[in-house]
Design an enzyme around this catalytic site. Structure first.
Site, PDB file in Angstrom:
ATOM      1  CG  ASP A   1       4.155   3.778   1.272  1.00  0.00           C
ATOM      2  OD1 ASP A   1       5.301   3.504   0.931  1.00  0.00           O
ATOM      3  OD2 ASP A   1       3.745   3.634   2.444  1.00  0.00           O
TER       4      ASP A   1
ATOM      5  CG  PHE B   1       6.430   8.460   7.561  1.00  0.00           C
ATOM      6  CD1 PHE B   1       5.578   7.488   7.047  1.00  0.00           C
ATOM      7  CD2 PHE B   1       5.873   9.601   8.114  1.00  0.00           C
ATOM      8  CE1 PHE B   1       4.195   7.653   7.086  1.00  0.00           C
ATOM      9  CE2 PHE B   1       4.491   9.773   8.164  1.00  0.00           C
ATOM     10  CZ  PHE B   1       3.658   8.788   7.652  1.00  0.00           C
ATOM     11  CB  VAL B   2       7.908  12.416   3.174  1.00  0.00           C
ATOM     12  CG1 VAL B   2       9.309  12.057   2.723  1.00  0.00           C
ATOM     13  CG2 VAL B   2       6.877  11.661   2.340  1.00  0.00           C
TER      14      VAL B   2
ATOM     15  NE  ARG C   1      -3.891  15.807   7.394  1.00  0.00           N
ATOM     16  CZ  ARG C   1      -3.782  14.608   6.831  1.00  0.00           C
ATOM     17  NH1 ARG C   1      -3.123  14.463   5.709  1.00  0.00           N
ATOM     18  NH2 ARG C   1      -4.319  13.544   7.395  1.00  0.00           N
TER      19      ARG C   1
ATOM     20  CD  GLU D   1      -3.561   8.879  -3.481  1.00  0.00           C
ATOM     21  OE1 GLU D   1      -3.130   9.651  -2.594  1.00  0.00           O
ATOM     22  OE2 GLU D   1      -4.180   7.837  -3.219  1.00  0.00           O
TER      23      GLU D   1
ATOM     24  CE  LYS E   1       7.349   6.900   1.721  1.00  0.00           C
ATOM     25  NZ  LYS E   1       6.900   6.383   3.031  1.00  0.00           N
TER      26      LYS E   1
ATOM     27  N   GLY F   1      -4.604  13.828   2.359  1.00  0.00           N
ATOM     28  CA  GLY F   1      -3.213  14.170   2.032  1.00  0.00           C
ATOM     29  C   GLY F   1      -2.984  15.034   0.810  1.00  0.00           C
TER      30      GLY F   1
END
Ligand code: IMP
Ligand code: MG
Length: 173
Positions: A101, A150-151, A163, A97, A129, A42
């Site tokens: 979450d 949710f992003v 992505r 990161e 979050k 990510g």
């Protein structure tokens, strides 16, 4: 045709924030041996931009981690899929990161890294979050707080998609 994710953070807003983070990190780590530790997959986009916003000599390492299936809920299980190529003993490690979450991934990674005796471990995350936090986590450099949605985009995926979106968006809205 499927609607594209609704824009939450534009490419320009992200880039301005990263410029400021880069300046702060450059000042804080001046004269230290800095290792940017990009947590895959990510954070690959964020880490690439952040690295270029830091005006210091640094090393880049990658750590592959999987904490999600193809679902939008945390499994709580963290699996290392790719390890570092060099020791980090004595280095100042900055974990990069995409999003914090539940905090489970970060808590696990910090413990794993501290066992390798770095000089320090700090955390830079693009998104946080706080509403979903299960573990108290210390974030040293934060891009943006986001609501409990949710992003995707800018490196973040849903089932490996999105992505490559240049912005951060919300799915299905
Ligand atoms: P945590 O262990 O629950 O803090 O989750 C951390 C990881 O879950 C992140 O590095 C992401 O890869 C993934 N994740 C958490 N929330 C989202 C989201 O809203 N969109 C995409 N990935 C997410
Ligand atoms: Mg991920």
């Amino acid at each position: 045709m499927e609607a594209p994710p609704r824009e939450l953070l534009s490419a320009q807003v992200i880039s301005e924030r990263i410029r400021a983070l880069g300046q702060q990190i450059s000042a804080d780590y001046a004269g230290k041996s800095l290792v940017l530790l990009c947590v895959l997959k990510g954070s690959f986009v964020f880490a690439a931009d952040l690295a270029r916003a830091i005006d210091l000599p640094l090393r880049v390492e990658f750590l592959g981690v999987r904490s999600y299936g193809d679902d939008t809920r945390s499994s709580g299980v963290v699996q290392i899929t790719l390890d570092l190529t060099r020791p980090i003993s004595g280095d100042h490690v900055l974990l990069v990161e995409d999003i914090v979450d539940t905090g489970l991934t970060l808590t696990y990674l910090r413990e794993q890294l501290l066992a390798r005796t770095p000089a320090s471990v700090k955390v830079c995350t693009l998104l946080h979050k706080p509403a979903r936090s299960l573990k108290p986590v210390e974030i040293d450099y934060l891009g943006f707080k986001v609501e409990d949605v949710f992003v995707v985009g800018y490196g973040l995926d849903h089932a490996e998609r999105y992505r490559n979106l240049p912005y951060v968006g919300v799915l299905g809205q």
